[in-house]
Design an enzyme around this catalytic site. Structure first.
Site, PDB file in Angstrom:
ATOM      1  N   ARG A  74       0.919  -1.367  -0.126  1.00 25.48           N
ATOM      2  CA  ARG A  74      -0.016  -0.065  -0.048  1.00 25.48           C
ATOM      3  C   ARG A  74       0.840   1.208   0.120  1.00 25.48           C
ATOM      4  NH1 ARG A  74      -3.420  -2.702  -1.713  1.00 25.48           N
ATOM      5  NH2 ARG A  74      -5.638  -3.059  -0.787  1.00 25.48           N
TER       6      ARG A  74
ATOM      7  N   HIS B   4      -0.377   0.262  -9.737  1.00 26.90           N
ATOM      8  CA  HIS B   4      -1.130  -0.580  -8.839  1.00 26.90           C
ATOM      9  C   HIS B   4      -1.692  -1.872  -9.414  1.00 26.90           C
ATOM     10  CE1 HIS B   4      -3.510  -0.906  -4.927  1.00 26.90           C
ATOM     11  NE2 HIS B   4      -3.359  -2.010  -5.462  1.00 26.90           N
TER      12      HIS B   4
HETATM   13  P1  NDP Z   1      -1.994 -11.505   5.229  1.00 27.73           P
HETATM   14  O1  NDP Z   1      -2.975 -10.790   6.453  1.00 27.73           O
HETATM   15  O2  NDP Z   1      -1.848 -12.834   4.928  1.00 27.73           O
HETATM   16  O3  NDP Z   1      -0.685 -11.192   5.798  1.00 27.73           O
HETATM   17  C1  NDP Z   1       0.133 -10.093   6.558  1.00 27.73           C
HETATM   18  C2  NDP Z   1       1.353 -10.331   7.080  1.00 27.73           C
HETATM   19  O4  NDP Z   1       1.829  -8.980   7.811  1.00 27.73           O
HETATM   20  C3  NDP Z   1       1.436 -11.311   8.332  1.00 27.73           C
HETATM   21  O5  NDP Z   1       2.468 -11.985   8.375  1.00 27.73           O
HETATM   22  C4  NDP Z   1       1.446 -10.561   9.586  1.00 27.73           C
HETATM   23  O6  NDP Z   1       2.079 -10.907  10.803  1.00 27.73           O
HETATM   24  C5  NDP Z   1       2.235  -9.233   9.089  1.00 27.73           C
HETATM   25  N1  NDP Z   1       1.927  -7.819   9.931  1.00 27.73           N
HETATM   26  C6  NDP Z   1       0.716  -7.253  10.194  1.00 27.73           C
HETATM   27  N2  NDP Z   1       1.170  -6.327  10.929  1.00 27.73           N
HETATM   28  C7  NDP Z   1       2.408  -6.483  11.130  1.00 27.73           C
HETATM   29  C8  NDP Z   1       3.243  -5.632  12.211  1.00 27.73           C
HETATM   30  N3  NDP Z   1       2.823  -4.615  12.664  1.00 27.73           N
HETATM   31  N4  NDP Z   1       4.382  -6.042  12.191  1.00 27.73           N
HETATM   32  C9  NDP Z   1       4.994  -6.966  11.429  1.00 27.73           C
HETATM   33  N5  NDP Z   1       4.288  -7.721  10.816  1.00 27.73           N
HETATM   34  C10 NDP Z   1       2.999  -7.592  10.474  1.00 27.73           C
HETATM   35  O7  NDP Z   1      -2.125 -10.386   4.148  1.00 27.73           O
HETATM   36  P2  NDP Z   1      -1.732 -10.757   2.648  1.00 27.73           P
HETATM   37  O8  NDP Z   1      -0.338 -11.409   2.396  1.00 27.73           O
HETATM   38  O9  NDP Z   1      -2.690 -11.455   1.953  1.00 27.73           O
HETATM   39  O10 NDP Z   1      -1.690  -9.194   1.889  1.00 27.73           O
HETATM   40  C11 NDP Z   1      -0.628  -8.334   2.416  1.00 27.73           C
HETATM   41  C12 NDP Z   1      -1.128  -6.890   1.799  1.00 27.73           C
HETATM   42  O11 NDP Z   1      -0.834  -6.873   0.312  1.00 27.73           O
HETATM   43  C13 NDP Z   1      -2.517  -6.678   1.675  1.00 27.73           C
HETATM   44  O12 NDP Z   1      -2.878  -6.073   3.153  1.00 27.73           O
HETATM   45  C14 NDP Z   1      -2.707  -5.669   0.528  1.00 27.73           C
HETATM   46  O13 NDP Z   1      -2.585  -4.006   1.009  1.00 27.73           O
HETATM   47  C15 NDP Z   1      -1.360  -5.887  -0.499  1.00 27.73           C
HETATM   48  N6  NDP Z   1      -1.965  -6.292  -1.822  1.00 27.73           N
HETATM   49  C16 NDP Z   1      -1.467  -5.449  -2.765  1.00 27.73           C
HETATM   50  C17 NDP Z   1      -1.748  -5.702  -4.202  1.00 27.73           C
HETATM   51  C18 NDP Z   1      -1.317  -5.047  -5.386  1.00 27.73           C
HETATM   52  O14 NDP Z   1      -1.927  -5.234  -6.334  1.00 27.73           O
HETATM   53  N7  NDP Z   1      -0.401  -4.062  -4.911  1.00 27.73           N
HETATM   54  C19 NDP Z   1      -2.728  -7.025  -4.312  1.00 27.73           C
HETATM   55  C20 NDP Z   1      -3.060  -7.754  -3.152  1.00 27.73           C
HETATM   56  C21 NDP Z   1      -2.739  -7.327  -2.035  1.00 27.73           C
HETATM   57  P3  NDP Z   1       1.174 -12.349  11.554  1.00 27.73           P
HETATM   58  O15 NDP Z   1       1.687 -13.029  10.408  1.00 27.73           O
HETATM   59  O16 NDP Z   1       2.275 -12.458  12.923  1.00 27.73           O
HETATM   60  O17 NDP Z   1      -0.324 -11.979  11.498  1.00 27.73           O
HETATM   61  C1  OXD Z   2      -5.798  -5.983  -3.086  1.00 27.67           C
HETATM   62  C2  OXD Z   2      -5.411  -4.988  -3.947  1.00 27.67           C
HETATM   63  O1  OXD Z   2      -5.662  -5.397  -1.727  1.00 27.67           O
HETATM   64  O2  OXD Z   2      -5.527  -5.135  -5.314  1.00 27.67           O
HETATM   65  O3  OXD Z   2      -6.488  -7.082  -3.347  1.00 27.67           O
HETATM   66  O4  OXD Z   2      -4.479  -4.038  -3.922  1.00 27.67           O
END
Ligand code: NDP
Ligand code: OXD
Length: 312
Positions: A227, A275
């Site tokens: 993001r 994006h």
């Molecule tokens: P998940 O919820 O599966 O994973 C999130 C990870 O981040 C977990 O490992 C979590 O830790 C960790 N995390 C959260 N908060 C913290 C913190 N404060 N400190 C350290 N680690 C932290 O999310 P996804 O993998 O499915 O997706 C991640 C992001 O990718 C989405 O939120 C979205 O914003 C972005 N995205 C972007 C896209 C694009 O096209 N650019 C497309 C799809 C997604 P823990 O395992 O301990 O809970």
């Molecule tokens: C998502 C994205 O969060 O596309 O899936 O950014």
């Protein structure tokens, strides 16, 4: 009844496919004639302020996106569970982006492109993949998939998450107290965190200054596919300018679309994509969300429910 409320995507296409998959379950769109109180599920992306008005019988909010930061900020978000998109196709697409940019920077693309432009023959051997450390911030669905696809390429891998994670061949770091140690051994920093109050602005000048400096010619690299709110763009401009960073691949921005006036456009070591790292694909998305509705209607619990307290 399922209501679609999708902005900036082809809602008609999703509606057609969902109707075909869920028939005879009713699927409606804004503008159709329906009773809002009869809506049990809303399928949302970038919902408008009025999106949830009158939906008094909601069982769940279904998020087209894997990231729910935008949804959670909605001023009139109802108190129903939020199911986010978790999908092998989405993970693969994100990993495609990550692998492409990691390998590009590992092979010193910026350096050789600049040499070519200057007609300069200057041999410099990139480190082996095994000598190059990729640090993945966020070891959730997408981070784990990226790690699994980078591993066979031979990179040294490390990860940072909120709670400890163990994956063979990946050195895990967890929590704020381990952040500096994680950064200190990272040459290419990949951000796949959700946007929460804790992670907002985490890609800043101080963070960049803590990355390992002696491995990649030109300096360490950041790749942000999560993001725009994670990054401080003024800090990225400064860091690319003074050599704190060697390059940056950015798929997301503080303001989207990235304004024409942004200085990032003109920086040769900044690789901008609009994006598009990973799209939620209707073919697998329709299957996923239809199954969620069918299962829930049959009395099964919802899956991939967002923890509103944690913010992801
Ligand atoms: P998940 O919820 O599966 O994973 C999130 C990870 O981040 C977990 O490992 C979590 O830790 C960790 N995390 C959260 N908060 C913290 C913190 N404060 N400190 C350290 N680690 C932290 O999310 P996804 O993998 O499915 O997706 C991640 C992001 O990718 C989405 O939120 C979205 O914003 C972005 N995205 C972007 C896209 C694009 O096209 N650019 C497309 C799809 C997604 P823990 O395992 O301990 O809970
Ligand atoms: C998502 C994205 O969060 O596309 O899936 O950014």
């Amino acid at each position: 009844m399922l209501l679609l409320h999708l902005s900036d995507v082809d809602e008609a296409n999703w509606a057609e496919k969902l109707r075909a998959e869920l028939s005879p379950y009713p699927v409606v769109r804004r503008g159709d004639d329906f009773d809002p109180a009869a809506v049990r599920y809303i399928f949302a992306w970038k919902p408008k302020p009025e999106a949830f008005d009158g939906l008094t019988g909601l069982k769940a909010v279904l998020s087209l996106g894997a990231g729910v930061d935008g949804l959670l900020k909605h001023p009139r978000l109802p108190d129903a569970p939020i199911v986010r998109f978790v999908d092998a196709d989405l993970s693969q697409r994100m990993s495609d982006y990550v692998v492409a940019h990691v390998t590009m920077h590992h092979r010193l693309y910026s350096r050789f492109r600049a040499d070519q432009k200057a007609r300069r023959w200057s041999q410099l051997y990139p480190p082996a993949a095994s000598e190059t450390s990729v640090g993945i911030m966020g070891m959730g669905v997408l981070g784990q998939d990226a790690a699994a696809r980078l591993k066979p390429l031979g990179f040294t891998l490390r990860s940072w998450s909120r709670t400890p994670k163990s994956m063979t061949g990946v050195e895990g770091f967890a929590g704020a107290e381990a952040f500096d140690a994680f950064l200190a051994g990272t040459d290419i920093l990949v951000n796949l965190l959700p946007l929460t109050p804790e992670t907002t602005g985490i890609l800043n000048y101080e963070t960049f200054g803590k990355l390992r400096r002696d491995r990649l010619d030109g300096g360490p690299v950041i790749i942000n596919a999560a993001r725009g709110g994670h990054q401080r763009e003024a800090d990225i401009v400064r860091a690319l300018g003074d050599g704190t960073l060697g390059a940056a691949s950015l798929d997301v921005f503080e303001t989207e679309p990235l304004p024409e006036s942004s200085p990032l456009w003109d920086i040769e070591t900044c690789y901008i994509t609009p994006h598009i790292a990973a799209i939620s694909n209707p073919a697998s998305g329709v299957r996923y969300f239809s199954q969620i509705i069918r299962d829930h209607e049959a009395g099964k619990p919802l899956i991939n429910v967002v923890d509103r307290q944690r913010g992801y």
